[in-house]
Design an enzyme around this catalytic site. Sequence first.
Site, PDB file in Angstrom:
ATOM      1  N   LYS A 114      43.093 -10.377  44.118  1.00 29.48           N
ATOM      2  CA  LYS A 114      43.742  -9.455  43.176  1.00 29.48           C
ATOM      3  C   LYS A 114      45.205  -9.296  43.535  1.00 29.48           C
ATOM      4  CE  LYS A 114      40.370  -7.577  40.719  1.00 29.48           C
ATOM      5  NZ  LYS A 114      40.344  -7.114  39.350  1.00 29.48           N
ATOM      6  N   GLY A 432      20.364  -6.225  37.594  1.00 28.22           N
ATOM      7  CA  GLY A 432      20.318  -5.700  36.234  1.00 28.22           C
ATOM      8  C   GLY A 432      20.235  -6.748  35.155  1.00 28.22           C
ATOM      9  N   ARG A 515      41.808 -17.861  32.335  1.00 26.09           N
ATOM     10  CA  ARG A 515      40.887 -16.791  31.967  1.00 26.09           C
ATOM     11  C   ARG A 515      41.651 -15.532  31.567  1.00 26.09           C
ATOM     12  NH1 ARG A 515      35.784 -15.003  31.762  1.00 26.09           N
ATOM     13  NH2 ARG A 515      35.710 -12.769  32.187  1.00 26.09           N
ATOM     14  N   CYS A 516      41.296 -15.012  30.385  1.00 25.53           N
ATOM     15  CA  CYS A 516      41.955 -13.809  29.887  1.00 25.53           C
ATOM     16  C   CYS A 516      40.900 -12.734  29.647  1.00 25.53           C
ATOM     17  CB  CYS A 516      42.646 -14.099  28.565  1.00 25.53           C
ATOM     18  SG  CYS A 516      43.896 -15.379  28.712  1.00 25.53           S
ATOM     19  N   HIS A 695      26.624 -16.740  42.370  1.00 25.25           N
ATOM     20  CA  HIS A 695      27.769 -17.378  41.718  1.00 25.25           C
ATOM     21  C   HIS A 695      27.642 -18.892  41.674  1.00 25.25           C
ATOM     22  CE1 HIS A 695      28.979 -13.407  43.157  1.00 25.25           C
ATOM     23  NE2 HIS A 695      29.588 -13.336  41.988  1.00 25.25           N
TER      24      HIS A 695
HETATM   25  N1  GLN Z   1      24.425  -4.524  36.249  1.00 26.32           N
HETATM   26  C1  GLN Z   1      25.408  -5.548  36.061  1.00 26.32           C
HETATM   27  C2  GLN Z   1      24.725  -6.894  35.942  1.00 26.32           C
HETATM   28  O1  GLN Z   1      23.682  -7.054  36.515  1.00 26.32           O
HETATM   29  C3  GLN Z   1      26.390  -5.588  37.186  1.00 26.32           C
HETATM   30  C4  GLN Z   1      27.469  -6.594  36.954  1.00 26.32           C
HETATM   31  C5  GLN Z   1      28.535  -6.624  38.021  1.00 26.32           C
HETATM   32  O2  GLN Z   1      28.382  -6.078  39.067  1.00 26.32           O
HETATM   33  N2  GLN Z   1      29.634  -7.251  37.755  1.00 26.32           N
HETATM   34  O3  GLN Z   1      25.226  -7.797  35.301  1.00 26.32           O
END
Ligand code: GLN
Length: 756
Positions: A114, A432, A515-516, A695
Site C-alpha cells: 500500500k 464466508g 486494476r482499478c 490466493h
Molecule cells: N467474508 C468475505 C469473504 O469470504 C471476506 C473477504 C475478505 O476478507 N476480503 O469473501
Amino acid sequence: MQTTIVGYPRIGKMRELKFAIEKYWRGEVTEAELQKTAKELREEKLKKQKQEGITWSPVNDFSYYDGMLDLSVMLNAVPKRYRELNLSPLDTYFAMARGYQGEKGDVKAFAMKKWFNTNYHYMVPELEEGMELKLQAEKLFLEYEEAKQLGICPRPVTIGAFTFLKLASVTAETLRTEYLAPVKKSFQELLQECNKKGVEWIQIEEPALVMDLEEADKKLFCDIYQDVLKEKGNVKVLLQTYFGDVRDIYQELSELPFDGLGLDFVEGKYTEKLIQEHGFPKEKYLYAGLVNGKNIWKCDYQKKLAQIEHLKKVTDKLVLTTSCSLLHVPYTTKSEKKLSEDVLKYFAYAQEKLTEIHELSVLSKKDYVNEPEYQRNVEVIQSERGMKDSEVCRQVEALSEKDFIRNVARTERQELQREKLGLPALPTTTIGSFPQTKEVKSNRSRYRKGEISKEQYDAQVFAFIRDCVRQQEELGLDVLVHGEYERNDMVEFFGENFGGYVFTEYAWVQSYGTRCVKPPVIFGDVKRLAPITVKYSEYAASLTKKPMKGMLTGPVTILNWSFPREDISHREMAFQIALAIRQEVVDLEAAGISVIQIDEAALREKLPLRKGEWHSDYLDWALEAFRLCHSGVKPETQIHTHMCYSEFEDIIHEIDEMDADVITFEASRSKLEILDALKEAEFETEVGPGVYDIHSPRVPSVEEIVEAIRKMLEKIPQEKLWVNPDCGLKTRGIPETEASLRNMVAATQILRKELK
Ligand code: GLN
Ligand code: ZN
C-alpha cells in the site's frame, strides 16, 4: 499566480490504458500499438491541462504500471532474475510488475504494498548484491520532449532517492548504505542531464518525509540532497511532499538549496503552523497543495481563497497545486450519465479539479466576491445537501460508554458459547464466500440488466445457498456459511442497501497496475433501510442443524473503502455505519443465528502514518465502532471477525480490544511471527490463523495442513484454536475448493484423535 498539479491519473477517461495493456499481455496488440495508445493518452491529458489554464504540467507521471517501478528501472535497479530472462525492456518491466512464466523462465513479481495511507499499491523496489545502478532516464525525457512539442511547460517528476532507499527491500541491510552513493550519483546525473536539455523545473517527490523521522533519517536525507543539489545548475528543483506534513524536517528543508517546497495543506495538519512559526524561506517557491487530490468533492472557494490570501502575505512566490497526485481520484464527472445534477454538482474529479485550481488562481487576483465563478461555488457549498437524517445524527450523539461494551466478559462468554454451540475441539469453518461461478455472476448480471425479476434472482440465490450448505455438510465442516452469493463486493453490497450512499458509473481509480476500483460515495447520513442479509442467513440456517454463521462487513472497512464525506468526521461516519450494522446483527440474532462474523478486512491499513496518532486519530473510534456493532447481542451469541493480513503484531492488544470472540486471518505466509506475538500478548480472542493460502489454486495436502495446525498448537492453546482457510473462497474454482476443504477437515480429524 502560477498553477500546477502534483500528477494526473494515467489510466484514461474510459480506462483505455488498462484495456490496451491487458490486450498487449494477451498478445492481441503489438508493443508499438500499445505505445501509440499511451502517447495519445498523454497528449490528451496535457492538452486538457493547458486548456484548463494550468501553467506547469507534470510529465513522467504517466506509467505503464507504477511510478516506483519506473524509478527502479530509471536507476537500473533490475534484479538479476529479470535480466536473465533476456526480454525486451518493456517485457522486462512487466515481468517485474507481474512475474513471468514462459519459455524463457519462471520468476515471481516484485512485492506490492500500500502506498502510504492510500488504496493505491506500489511495487516495492529491490536491492540485491551485484546490481549496477546507473541512470536510464529515457522515459522521463521522452515525455518531456513530447510535452515541449505540444507547447506545454513541462515539469518532469520522479519519486526521490530518500523514499526509494527507505521503501526498498534489501537482501542484506548493508545494501541500503552500499547503494547510497550510486543512487545519489544517478540523481546527480539526472540533474546534469536536465541542465543539458534546458529543463526549467524538476519535481522530486519525497512522501517518506511525512512519516515519523529519526535523526538517522534526517541525516540520510540531508546527506543525499547536499550532494545531489550541487549538480542542479540552472534547473530549479521542487521538493514535493504529500499525505501529511513535514514537521520533523521543516527546518532542514528550508535550509537546503531547493528552489521550491511542495507542501500538503489538506492532510498536513501542521503545515500552516510550521510556516507560521518558522516562516517560509524568501528565495524559495511555495507550492501550496490546497486542492484535495484524494477526494471527489468540490473545494470550498471561500476557505481556499482565505488561505491563499494568508499565504500571499508569507511569500510572493506562491504556486497553487494539489495536495497530492490526482492519481487517487477518477477522471471526470462528465462521464457520469446516471447521477442527478443534485448529486453531481458537489463532485470534482481530476479534470474538474484543474478548473478549480485555475479559477482559484484567477479569483485570488481580484476582488472576487461578486465574480460568477465564486458565487457559483458558494452556492453549491452552502446548499443543503440531500440525504441528511437528523434521527441518525441524534443516535450517534446519544451514544455513551455502555454502547461500546458487551455485558459479559469474554472468558465467561466463551464458555457459554461452547456449551450452546456444542462444537468439537479445533472447530472448522470458512471465511464466508464460496466460489463465484459463471452461474452466480450471470444471475447477478441478468438481474442488473432487468432480464429477471428480484424474485427470480433470489430464487436462484437460494438454490446456490442450498447446494453450498449441502456441500459443507458433506465435507463435515462445523460452522457453516451461506456462501455470499447475493453479493459481488463486500462493501458495495452493503452500501447499496444503506441510505446515504451514492454509486458512480465511471469513478474508477487505479489500485495497482491495470486494476482499478470504483469506491462508492458516502453522500449523506448512513442508515439501514431494511434488513439486508437476514433472509439469506435464515434460509441457510433452516437447511442444517449445524451453526450457521451470519456474514457482515464491518464499519471501518466499509468507510475505508468508500469516498468519505468531508463535512463530518470519520468517527461520525464510522458510528453511523456501525449503527446500521448493529441493527443487522440484532436482527440476525433474533432470527436464530448464533454465530455472526463482522469482517474488518481493512482495519489495519488505515492506521495513521505517524505512530503518535494511531490512537487519537483512528484506533480509539475504529475499535469503538466495531464494538458498537456487536455490543447488543446475548453472551451466548458468538461474534467472529476476519482480517486479510496478519501484519498486526504492533496492534495486537487493540485487536483484542475489538472484543470479538473469534478472529480469523491470513497467516499462511507469515505464520510464525504472528503466532509468537499472539502467545506473548496472551491474546484472549479465539483464533483461526488460515491453514492454507486461498490466493493460489494449489490444493494443500493433508500432511501439509496437519503440519500447519501442529505448529499453531505449539503457540496457541488448543481450546482457542480454529481451523479455516485464510480468506474467502470467492475467487477460487469449485474443484480445488472442495479438495482443499476436504483435506482441511481430514487434517483436523487426525489432530483431534491425537488430542484425546
Ligand atoms: N467474508 C468475505 C469473504 O469470504 C471476506 C473477504 C475478505 O476478507 N476480503 O469473501
Ligand atoms: Zn480476507
